[in-house]
Design a protein around this motif. Structure first.
Motif, PDB file in Angstrom:
ATOM      1  N   UNK A 145       0.692  -1.145   0.565  1.00 12.85           N
ATOM      2  CA  UNK A 145       0.415   0.065   0.001  1.00 12.85           C
ATOM      3  C   UNK A 145       0.808   0.985  -0.217  1.00 12.85           C
ATOM      4  N   UNK A 146       2.270   0.660  -0.222  1.00 15.88           N
ATOM      5  CA  UNK A 146       3.104   2.008  -0.100  1.00 15.88           C
ATOM      6  C   UNK A 146       2.806   3.214   1.278  1.00 15.88           C
ATOM      7  N   UNK A 162      -5.955   1.079   9.876  1.00 16.59           N
ATOM      8  CA  UNK A 162      -6.533   1.964   9.306  1.00 16.59           C
ATOM      9  C   UNK A 162      -6.825   2.313   7.900  1.00 16.59           C
ATOM     10  N   UNK A 163      -5.327   2.168   7.052  1.00 14.11           N
ATOM     11  CA  UNK A 163      -5.526   1.941   5.706  1.00 14.11           C
ATOM     12  C   UNK A 163      -6.518   1.419   5.444  1.00 14.11           C
ATOM     13  N   UNK A 164      -6.604  -0.118   6.027  1.00 11.73           N
ATOM     14  CA  UNK A 164      -7.631  -1.408   5.511  1.00 11.73           C
ATOM     15  C   UNK A 164      -9.242  -0.055   5.160  1.00 11.73           C
ATOM     16  N   UNK A 165      -9.023  -0.441   6.908  1.00 12.94           N
ATOM     17  CA  UNK A 165     -10.908   0.318   6.871  1.00 12.94           C
ATOM     18  C   UNK A 165     -11.252   1.391   5.832  1.00 12.94           C
ATOM     19  N   UNK A 167     -10.269   2.056   2.821  1.00 10.10           N
ATOM     20  CA  UNK A 167     -10.958   0.789   2.177  1.00 10.10           C
ATOM     21  C   UNK A 167     -11.916  -0.361   2.144  1.00 10.10           C
ATOM     22  N   UNK A 168     -13.093   0.417   2.763  1.00  7.96           N
ATOM     23  CA  UNK A 168     -13.935  -0.928   3.823  1.00  7.96           C
ATOM     24  C   UNK A 168     -13.758  -1.768   4.201  1.00  7.96           C
ATOM     25  N   UNK A 169     -12.055  -2.017   4.565  1.00 12.14           N
ATOM     26  CA  UNK A 169     -11.860  -3.592   5.089  1.00 12.14           C
ATOM     27  C   UNK A 169     -11.865  -3.117   6.563  1.00 12.14           C
ATOM     28  N   UNK A 211      -9.145 -10.623   3.981  1.00  9.01           N
ATOM     29  CA  UNK A 211     -10.032 -10.141   3.440  1.00  9.01           C
ATOM     30  C   UNK A 211      -8.594  -9.192   2.701  1.00  9.01           C
ATOM     31  N   UNK A 212      -7.691  -8.965   2.778  1.00 11.88           N
ATOM     32  CA  UNK A 212      -6.495  -8.310   1.483  1.00 11.88           C
ATOM     33  C   UNK A 212      -5.906  -8.682   0.479  1.00 11.88           C
TER      34      UNK A 212
END
Length: 213
Positions: A145-146, A162-165, A167-169, A211-212
């Motif tokens: 995700x850089x 936080x980054x996954x949230x 993106x809806x994950x 999930x990812x």
């Protein structure tokens, strides 16, 4: 030995890696090794490594020492030195091919047979392996995700969460809070996790994996 950062000195890294491996082998073979001496050597290697790789600091635990708990202190030292070796190996050592099963099976069996000598169990070994895998997966997801992968593990995992949230994950917060406690218990205190704690570790791993993708 190779590195993704060309300014790093391969010879210096090789020297640190060799010394760390030697120290690791010594303290795993010697049941009564001197913890303060090991701490001194570990901190010296840690200082050299972080001077080369600033991100290493967040991946290298502190050795917890108490003259009243030598078993726990030795466990903490073994885990810290082993973590250093694993970090250098994962980040800088170039592996040309996957090892065959036979070459891996022997060391794994020897490792498992060694654990009881230090009051550790196979369950602890599995938990420690899963937690190490979780840290590697977290770092790889951050890289994908850089995102910055510096800092302690909990900060990196929170950053990923936080980054996954965004993106809806979403990874359940209760799982994350439980993970931090069990990681400290297993990795830093050398204690066996309960069945519920094992389930927490596995659920986090599964959640990240599923999930990812």
């Amino acid at each position: 030995m190779t590195s993704s950062q060309p300014e790093q000195d391969p010879k210096a890294l090789q020297a640190i890696y060799t010394q760390a491996l030697t120290l690791r082998d010594l303290i795993w073979k010697d049941a009564n090794f001197n913890v303060p001496s090991t701490m001194h050597q570990y901190e010296a290697l840690k200082a050299k490594l972080t001077a080369i790789d600033k991100f290493a600091k967040g991946h290298l635990p502190i050795i917890t020492y108490s003259n009243y708990d030598l078993i726990g202190s030795r466990s903490s030292a073994r885990l810290a030195v082993s973590q250093m070796c694993a970090y250098i190996d994962a980040k800088f050592v170039e592996h040309t091919k996957e090892p065959d099963i036979q070459s891996v099976a022997g060391p794994v069996v020897n490792f498992l047979l060694m654990l009881p000598e230090y009051g550790l169990t196979i369950r602890w070994g599995v938990a420690a392996a899963m937690l190490s895998s979780l840290e590697v997966i977290t770092n790889k997801k951050l890289a994908k995700l850089n995102l910055d992968n510096s800092g302690e593990f909990d900060k990196r995992l929170n950053r990923l969460n936080t980054a996954l949230k965004e993106r809806g994950i979403e990874i359940p917060v209760l799982l994350l809070s439980g993970l931090y406690k069990v990681r400290s218990k297993v990795v830093h205190e050398g204690k066996e996790p309960t069945s519920e704690e094992m389930a927490t570790i596995f659920d986090i791993l599964t959640s990240l994996h599923e999930k990812t993708k």
